[in-house]
Enzyme design. Structure first.
Site, PDB file in Angstrom:
ATOM      1  N   HIS A 186     -17.142 -44.040 -88.148  1.00  0.00           N
ATOM      2  CA  HIS A 186     -17.662 -44.961 -87.165  1.00  0.00           C
ATOM      3  C   HIS A 186     -16.584 -45.956 -86.722  1.00  0.00           C
ATOM      4  CE1 HIS A 186     -20.983 -46.839 -85.213  1.00  0.00           C
ATOM      5  NE2 HIS A 186     -20.545 -47.999 -85.638  1.00  0.00           N
ATOM      6  N   GLU A 428     -11.438 -19.771 -77.027  1.00  0.00           N
ATOM      7  CA  GLU A 428     -11.142 -20.370 -78.333  1.00  0.00           C
ATOM      8  C   GLU A 428     -11.192 -19.353 -79.467  1.00  0.00           C
ATOM      9  OE1 GLU A 428     -14.035 -23.508 -78.986  1.00  0.00           O
ATOM     10  OE2 GLU A 428     -15.588 -22.394 -77.936  1.00  0.00           O
ATOM     11  N   ASP A 452     -10.118 -24.838 -82.070  1.00  0.00           N
ATOM     12  CA  ASP A 452     -10.669 -23.621 -82.657  1.00  0.00           C
ATOM     13  C   ASP A 452      -9.728 -22.440 -82.472  1.00  0.00           C
ATOM     14  OD1 ASP A 452     -12.951 -24.210 -84.084  1.00  0.00           O
ATOM     15  OD2 ASP A 452     -14.255 -24.212 -82.322  1.00  0.00           O
ATOM     16  N   CYS A 499      -8.691 -27.913 -72.918  1.00  0.00           N
ATOM     17  CA  CYS A 499      -9.487 -29.100 -73.200  1.00  0.00           C
ATOM     18  C   CYS A 499      -9.442 -29.464 -74.681  1.00  0.00           C
ATOM     19  CB  CYS A 499     -10.927 -28.927 -72.721  1.00  0.00           C
ATOM     20  SG  CYS A 499     -11.824 -27.627 -73.576  1.00  0.00           S
TER      21      CYS A 499
END
Lengths: 537, 86
Positions: A186, A428, A452, A499
């Site tokens: 977080h 990927e 990936d 990306c």
């Protein structure tokens, strides 16, 4: 001067006074003469905490959504729970201890109870008990909350709980340094969003006696320097100026085309995870959204998100981006992203398992809800659909059948959508690279997911920390995969982008330009640095 | 004489924090005592920690005992609540 080494998760340099956020487990034990007065003090802090949580609940409901806000209802119930309250009062009375200590000890007992339960979900609830108790302890203390400081500070803590960060005033925070946490924690995400330097995983717990001392947080090097000497301070002040000047120079690239001196142009887009990330997209002048990870809609819900809920999120992004493209990646749940209500079984190899498009094609009732929401939103902007984890042309054919079904249902009902919506795929898997020439004839674009693709090409689990030297995304095998993909795309006359995180790797920008990549989609903060490299060539 | 009913948890996540919280808020509306029994382990439905500590999972059969002045109304409304939320 003390030097602490951790992991930098958000770049930049912060210099300023330290504010240590106390946490349960570091509470002093004192003997009190008047337990009844101590219980009174506890009741007051309890009331203050209840009021804060009520306000936090309202704010969260308005800012993030009803779903997240309900967490604070549960916190309020915990604060009032008779077993919890009696535990605290009983200990103050029998042991004649201060309220802070009784709260801390009681919290530990309840947290241990959750930690001993056999469900990982319930084990994680120990954090809720600690969060509530930390709030109580904060309110018992000086009454100073993280959100109510009068001076901008560097926040030091073990880790930051969502309820602590939710009430921080961003203008009063210079940077973060935490002893725990991971790159996905977080704290890390928050710091990046706020554009504040942060170092996590320092190992050593923050020391309350450091409060008020000067610290330097070097988010680029992963260093925290406490009480620096004059010389160090001077050199860091100079580096902070340089960093700011560099940021200033990057700001000047806003509105300029992403084009090399020779005239080669690249579309420079940004990756986002939720509509609120658009602030950063706009601030960094990205030319579109190259990857909208739709998972957040699923990860942050307790049940399948409704069509209307998804539609609103997609529409908001489409409208704000106007004519600029917004590429929405369809559901990519499974592997490292688990959602309880999908009822997925535990798998020995989740990365090679039932995930992403594989779920969508076998459970079309889930896929169709998302497709309807995306198609409806397409009437409000320039949306494209991107399918993840493709390995064969059959999968593309099957997905297209489902997309066409949804389109014809919408048409039948007279609902507006973009008939010519582009459909592309993520590249990927090695299979998709090998089949790229055939795949390119069936879709409108390719976008290479390098994280990936690296994992599957090099057979390296991306979650395994021991594979560092083997999981090298600069490996010639990965770079050749990228080259083959671009080549196949261009032969078929479609465009090809990246990306994944590699897209922002400026050491490779030149290689990507030589490959002829048409698009790079990077985190919003990387847009201007990448534009700088491209324009300098 | 107390009112009793049983229900089976169908939520795949079991009695997780949010439905547990909603249940406690619901239970606190009634004056009657409301006791949940999950295969021999009991919990007061008005106490969040007790309800969460049950660790009730999907498929668990819960016996609910409602005893007090508004027990019939409470039992009826709680049955509807369970059906909808768990």
């Amino acid at each position: 001067m003390r030097e602490l080494k951790g992991t930098g998760v958000s770049t930049g340099i912060a210099i300023g006074p330290i504010k240590v956020l106390e946490e349960a487990g570091q509470v002093e034990r004192r003997t009190v003469d008047d337990p009844q007065a101590e219980i009174e003090r506890f009741h007051q802090a309890q009331q203050v905490s209840m009021d804060q949580l009520a306000k936090l609940r309202e704010d969260t409901a308005a800012r993030i959504g009803e779903d997240k806000a309900e967490l604070f209802d549960t916190h309020r119930l915990m604060l009032k729970d008779p077993d919890y309250v009696e535990g605290i009062e009983g200990q103050i009375r029998s042991d004649k201890v201060n309220a802070e200590f009784a709260v801390d000890a009681t919290a530990q007992r309840f947290a241990d109870m959750f930690a001993a339960m056999d469900s990982p979900y319930m084990q994680a609830r120990a954090a809720d008990v600690k969060d509530v108790s930390r709030r109580l302890i904060d309110n018992l203390g000086s009454g100073v909350q993280a959100g109510q400081q009068d001076q901008a500070t560097i926040i030091m803590a073990s880790d930051l709980a969502p309820s602590q960060t939710a009430q921080m005033d961003p203008s009063q925070v210079l940077g973060f340094a935490t002893s725990q946490g991971s790159a996905n924690s977080h704290t890390a995400i928050l710091a990046k969003t706020m554009g504040l330097p942060a170092v996590i995983g320092l190992g050593q717990s923050p020391r309350p006696e450091d409060q008020g001392l000067t610290a330097i947080v070097d988010g680029s090097q992963g260093l925290v320097l406490i009480d620096p000497d004059e010389e160090t301070l001077g050199s860091y002040e100079a580096r902070q100026r340089e960093y700011r000047e560099r940021m200033q120079r990057l700001q000047e690239l806003k509105g300029k085309p992403t084009r090399t001196k020779e005239g080669q142009e690249v579309h420079l887009y940004a990756n986002i995870g939720r509509p609120s990330d658009l602030d950063a997209v706009e601030a960094n002048d990205a030319e579109g959204v190259g990857l909208f990870r739709s998972e957040f809609l699923y990860l942050e819900s307790d049940d399948f998100p409704t069509e209307e809920f998804q539609f609103q999120a997609y529409k908001e992004v489409a409208q704000r981006m106007g004519d600029k493209p917004v590429i929405i990646r369809t559901l990519d749940i499974g592997a490292d992203k688990q959602v309880g209500y999908f009822g997925l079984k535990q798998e020995a190899n989740p990365a090679l398992g039932y995930r992403a498009i594989r779920i969508c094609l076998t459970r079309p009732e889930i896929f169709k809800v998302q497709l309807r929401a995306i198609l409806r939103a397409s009437a409000f902007g320039n949306i494209a659909i991107m399918l993840p984890m493709i390995t064969s042309t059959t999968e593309v054919d099957q997905a297209r059948v489902i997309i066409d079904q949804v389109k014809s249902e919408l048409r039948g009902k007279g609902v507006d959508f973009r008939e010519d919506i582009q459909v592309g795929i993520m590249i990927e898997t090695p299979a998709s690279v090998i089949m790229a020439p055939e795949l390119a004839r069936k879709v409108d674009f390719f976008s290479i997911g390098t994280n990936d693709l690296t994992q599957y090409t090099l057979a390296c689990d991306r979650q395994n920390p021991n594979l560092g030297q083997f999981a090298d995304p600069h490996s010639p095998a990965v770079l050749r995969m990228i080259h083959m993909t671009v080549d196949a795309a261009h032969r078929a006359g479609i465009w090809c982008g990246i990306c994944g995180e590699l897209g922002a790797d400026r050491a490779l920008t030149e290689t990507f330009l030589d490959d002829g990549l048409d698009e790079l989609s990077v985190s919003p903060a990387s847009v201007l640095p990448v534009r700088e490299v491209i324009r300098s060539r | 004489m107390a009112t009793e009913f049983t229900f089976t948890i169908s939520d795949p996540e079991g009695m997780h924090a949010r439905p547990a919280g909603r249940l406690v808020e619901e239970a606190q509306k009634y004056r009657s005592s409301i006791i949940l029994d999950d295969n021999g382990t009991t919990a007061d439905a008005k106490r969040i920690f007790a309800v969460m500590a049950l660790g009730a999972k999907q498929g668990d059969v819960i016996d609910v005992t409602v005893d007090g002045p508004d027990q019939d109304k409470a039992a009826e409304e709680l049955q509807a609540f369970f059906k909808e939320n768990l």
